[in-house]
Design an enzyme around this catalytic site. Sequence first.
Site, PDB file in Angstrom:
ATOM      1  N   LYS A  43       0.840  -1.197   0.000  1.00  0.00           N
ATOM      2  CA  LYS A  43       0.000   0.000   0.000  1.00  0.00           C
ATOM      3  C   LYS A  43       0.876   1.248   0.000  1.00  0.00           C
ATOM      4  O   LYS A  43       0.675   2.168  -0.776  1.00  0.00           O
ATOM      5  CB  LYS A  43      -0.928  -0.032   1.218  1.00  0.00           C
ATOM      6  CG  LYS A  43      -1.834   1.173   1.332  1.00  0.00           C
ATOM      7  CD  LYS A  43      -2.805   1.023   2.479  1.00  0.00           C
ATOM      8  CE  LYS A  43      -3.536   2.340   2.723  1.00  0.00           C
ATOM      9  NZ  LYS A  43      -4.509   2.246   3.814  1.00  0.00           N
ATOM     10  N   GLU A  79      10.379  -4.718   4.694  1.00  0.00           N
ATOM     11  CA  GLU A  79      10.490  -6.108   4.234  1.00  0.00           C
ATOM     12  C   GLU A  79      10.233  -6.217   2.734  1.00  0.00           C
ATOM     13  O   GLU A  79      10.959  -6.898   2.000  1.00  0.00           O
ATOM     14  CB  GLU A  79       9.461  -6.988   4.976  1.00  0.00           C
ATOM     15  CG  GLU A  79       9.713  -7.164   6.459  1.00  0.00           C
ATOM     16  CD  GLU A  79       9.034  -6.107   7.312  1.00  0.00           C
ATOM     17  OE1 GLU A  79       8.802  -4.972   6.815  1.00  0.00           O
ATOM     18  OE2 GLU A  79       8.740  -6.403   8.485  1.00  0.00           O
ATOM     19  N   GLY A 123      -4.910  -1.952   4.914  1.00  0.00           N
ATOM     20  CA  GLY A 123      -4.108  -3.071   4.417  1.00  0.00           C
ATOM     21  C   GLY A 123      -4.785  -4.417   4.633  1.00  0.00           C
ATOM     22  O   GLY A 123      -4.865  -5.253   3.733  1.00  0.00           O
ATOM     23  N   ARG A 124      -5.302  -4.640   5.827  1.00  0.00           N
ATOM     24  CA  ARG A 124      -5.892  -5.956   6.145  1.00  0.00           C
ATOM     25  C   ARG A 124      -7.285  -6.120   5.548  1.00  0.00           C
ATOM     26  O   ARG A 124      -7.911  -7.156   5.737  1.00  0.00           O
ATOM     27  CB  ARG A 124      -5.888  -6.172   7.654  1.00  0.00           C
ATOM     28  CG  ARG A 124      -6.533  -5.061   8.460  1.00  0.00           C
ATOM     29  CD  ARG A 124      -6.186  -5.181   9.937  1.00  0.00           C
ATOM     30  NE  ARG A 124      -6.659  -4.049  10.731  1.00  0.00           N
ATOM     31  CZ  ARG A 124      -6.012  -2.891  10.868  1.00  0.00           C
ATOM     32  NH1 ARG A 124      -4.873  -2.681  10.241  1.00  0.00           N
ATOM     33  NH2 ARG A 124      -6.506  -1.930  11.624  1.00  0.00           N
ATOM     34  N   GLU A 147      -4.931  -7.007  14.613  1.00  0.00           N
ATOM     35  CA  GLU A 147      -4.432  -5.681  14.224  1.00  0.00           C
ATOM     36  C   GLU A 147      -5.583  -4.670  14.281  1.00  0.00           C
ATOM     37  O   GLU A 147      -5.383  -3.497  14.565  1.00  0.00           O
ATOM     38  CB  GLU A 147      -3.798  -5.711  12.825  1.00  0.00           C
ATOM     39  CG  GLU A 147      -2.896  -4.511  12.563  1.00  0.00           C
ATOM     40  CD  GLU A 147      -2.081  -4.610  11.278  1.00  0.00           C
ATOM     41  OE1 GLU A 147      -2.651  -4.426  10.194  1.00  0.00           O
ATOM     42  OE2 GLU A 147      -0.856  -4.850  11.355  1.00  0.00           O
ATOM     43  N   HIS A 161      -4.819 -33.404  16.710  1.00  0.00           N
ATOM     44  CA  HIS A 161      -3.682 -34.208  17.153  1.00  0.00           C
ATOM     45  C   HIS A 161      -2.564 -33.341  17.701  1.00  0.00           C
ATOM     46  O   HIS A 161      -1.422 -33.792  17.818  1.00  0.00           O
ATOM     47  CB  HIS A 161      -3.190 -35.081  16.001  1.00  0.00           C
ATOM     48  CG  HIS A 161      -4.230 -36.077  15.583  1.00  0.00           C
ATOM     49  ND1 HIS A 161      -4.380 -37.306  16.199  1.00  0.00           N
ATOM     50  CD2 HIS A 161      -5.229 -36.000  14.670  1.00  0.00           C
ATOM     51  CE1 HIS A 161      -5.389 -37.956  15.645  1.00  0.00           C
ATOM     52  NE2 HIS A 161      -5.939 -37.179  14.724  1.00  0.00           N
ATOM     53  N   LYS A 216       9.152  -0.706  14.345  1.00  0.00           N
ATOM     54  CA  LYS A 216       9.770  -0.302  13.074  1.00  0.00           C
ATOM     55  C   LYS A 216      10.829   0.769  13.327  1.00  0.00           C
ATOM     56  O   LYS A 216      11.925   0.723  12.780  1.00  0.00           O
ATOM     57  CB  LYS A 216       8.713   0.275  12.122  1.00  0.00           C
ATOM     58  CG  LYS A 216       7.760  -0.746  11.520  1.00  0.00           C
ATOM     59  CD  LYS A 216       6.805  -0.027  10.546  1.00  0.00           C
ATOM     60  CE  LYS A 216       5.672  -0.923  10.095  1.00  0.00           C
ATOM     61  NZ  LYS A 216       4.640  -0.204   9.337  1.00  0.00           N
TER      62      LYS A 216
HETATM   63  O1  F6P Z   1       2.139  -4.158   9.893  1.00  0.00           O
HETATM   64  C1  F6P Z   1       1.677  -2.900   9.580  1.00  0.00           C
HETATM   65  C2  F6P Z   1       1.162  -2.797   8.196  1.00  0.00           C
HETATM   66  O2  F6P Z   1       0.991  -1.437   7.923  1.00  0.00           O
HETATM   67  C3  F6P Z   1      -0.108  -3.571   7.930  1.00  0.00           C
HETATM   68  O3  F6P Z   1      -1.229  -2.936   8.388  1.00  0.00           O
HETATM   69  C4  F6P Z   1      -0.051  -3.701   6.459  1.00  0.00           C
HETATM   70  O4  F6P Z   1      -0.959  -4.630   5.990  1.00  0.00           O
HETATM   71  C5  F6P Z   1       1.392  -4.095   6.282  1.00  0.00           C
HETATM   72  O5  F6P Z   1       2.091  -3.311   7.239  1.00  0.00           O
HETATM   73  C6  F6P Z   1       1.976  -3.887   4.929  1.00  0.00           C
HETATM   74  O6  F6P Z   1       1.943  -2.546   4.554  1.00  0.00           O
HETATM   75  P1  F6P Z   1       2.150  -2.102   3.065  1.00  0.00           P
HETATM   76  O7  F6P Z   1       1.057  -2.688   2.253  1.00  0.00           O
HETATM   77  O8  F6P Z   1       2.124  -0.612   3.075  1.00  0.00           O
HETATM   78  O9  F6P Z   1       3.489  -2.631   2.610  1.00  0.00           O
END
Ligand code: F6P
Length: 532
Positions: A200, A206, A257-258, A343, A374, A502
């Site tokens: 987003k 990452e 995002g979620r 979240e 199990h 972060k």
């Molecule tokens: O973990 C925080 C967060 O902002 C989530 O809400 C989101 O889904 C994820 O990081 C990834 O964010 P982005 O889509 O901006 O890379």
Amino acid sequence: MSTLDTKRCDRTVAWRALQGHYEAHGRDLDLRDAFARDPARAEAFSLQAPEVFADLSKNRWDLLTRKLLIDLAHECGMPARRDAMFNGEPINSTEGRAVLHTALRAPPGAGPFSSDVHAVLDDMLAFAERVRDSASGIRAVVNIGIGGSDLGPQMVVPALDSYASKAMEYHFVSNVDGHDITPVLARLKPESTLFVIASKTFTTQETMANADVARAWFIAHGGLDIARHFVATTTNVQAAAAFGITTTFGFWDWVGGRYSMWSAIGLPIAIAIGAAHFRALLAGAHAMDRHFAEAPLEHNLPAQLGLLDVWYRNFHRFASRSVAPYHQGLKRLPAYLQQLEMESNGKGVDLDGAVLPYDSSAVVWGEPGTNGQHAFFQMLHQGTDVVPLEFIAVRTPSHPHLSLHTKALANCLAQARALMLGKSVDGARGERAPTASDTIDADTLARHRSFPGNRPSTTLVLDALTPRSLGALVALYEHRVFTSGAVWGINSFDQWGVELGKALCNDLLPRFATGDTTGLDPSTAALLRRLR
Ligand code: F6P
């Protein structure tokens, strides 16, 4: 409270009534007695929503509990807040944003921002169809994203495996730990791979780090055309362009995002199952949206699940809830729900910033049945905590092995019955007497072999796992989370809790090069020295 003029849950008449009701009847409600007293209980606590049937009768509540919970929802202004969400009011107050994932699945002309939404959707689906065409030469799709930019597609693609093109492999790289991307790259050829950089913000550490590694690998392995083999799904088109990406499918800040698998973030899903099935996924979610928006709370499944969550969390004080999908395709649903629920509702202050004097999100966890049986079901049956369990059963399988399917379903029903019925010490004694080789007396053995029972569960039933039913199921969970969040008076749509880690990571990262431990606590300093 600030956004809408409503009462906080703990200041309502219904909350006090629920406390009294819990003391008088709720705490000691025994499901076995409840069913014995009322043979129509199963019917009274069953609901049919679009694509999803729910049996809520094996839960520790009665008609009065349900009525008081519905009163609570009204007193807290949940329906008004729901309507505000659908209407695009900025209910995400800490970010000043509307919350409009429901607009992403509304038919053309029906929701806010409809022309923008459908323009991107049409483009994205046309692109997905071109990738699916064998002439594209693409044989592997790699989604690089994390959290909401990963978990939806990663959950849906295997769930809808029977609809997915088998001409392609689908990979999901999320973790910044290089053990995630390395084995994936080892399987790929640049000329037949499409990387979808899903973020987003297009700033997430990452994702950007993995995208850099993927681009370097692509070039090092003779990849010629980054613009053709890398696409982005993002709200930050400029950052994607700076990366060298020219094909971008956008979305908007009012998609959390979620809650974003319905947006361009769903591109890997669309590539896997095709445009028509992706539209069916959206249509299923939309049907659930209409149900949530229109059904009276007495017949409103997402609302009732959310209210039951409140009852368990704030009155019974159950700290977690487990999910057991009896469909292997839903193996990543628990992970998806962990982000969606925790979240969203893992918050400690109300909309005015006041510290909550009551609990919010429970821990959500689970595994597909029968594997969980199990592993951790031991604790669910005999442990000291009561963990409400949610079974998801699918009537018609997407495989031909009916005998396996029947066994899976029998296990599902048996577990729910066992949790509820339990087994008395006397019953256990009658079942097996100690043998000569046992070093235990009959009473002790019977106590180990008895089950307390009265352990609550919900069973959700789908006719089949289809794009439409999966869309409805996921939307059901979204609105359930909305309901409990609205009752708790929290902002379910921000996630400030992920920011501190972060920031501290940004501070620590250069120290791995320099070894500088100035200002660190002694534990972190020692660990840094050990790990460098
Ligand atoms: O973990 C925080 C967060 O902002 C989530 O809400 C989101 O889904 C994820 O990081 C990834 O964010 P982005 O889509 O901006 O890379």
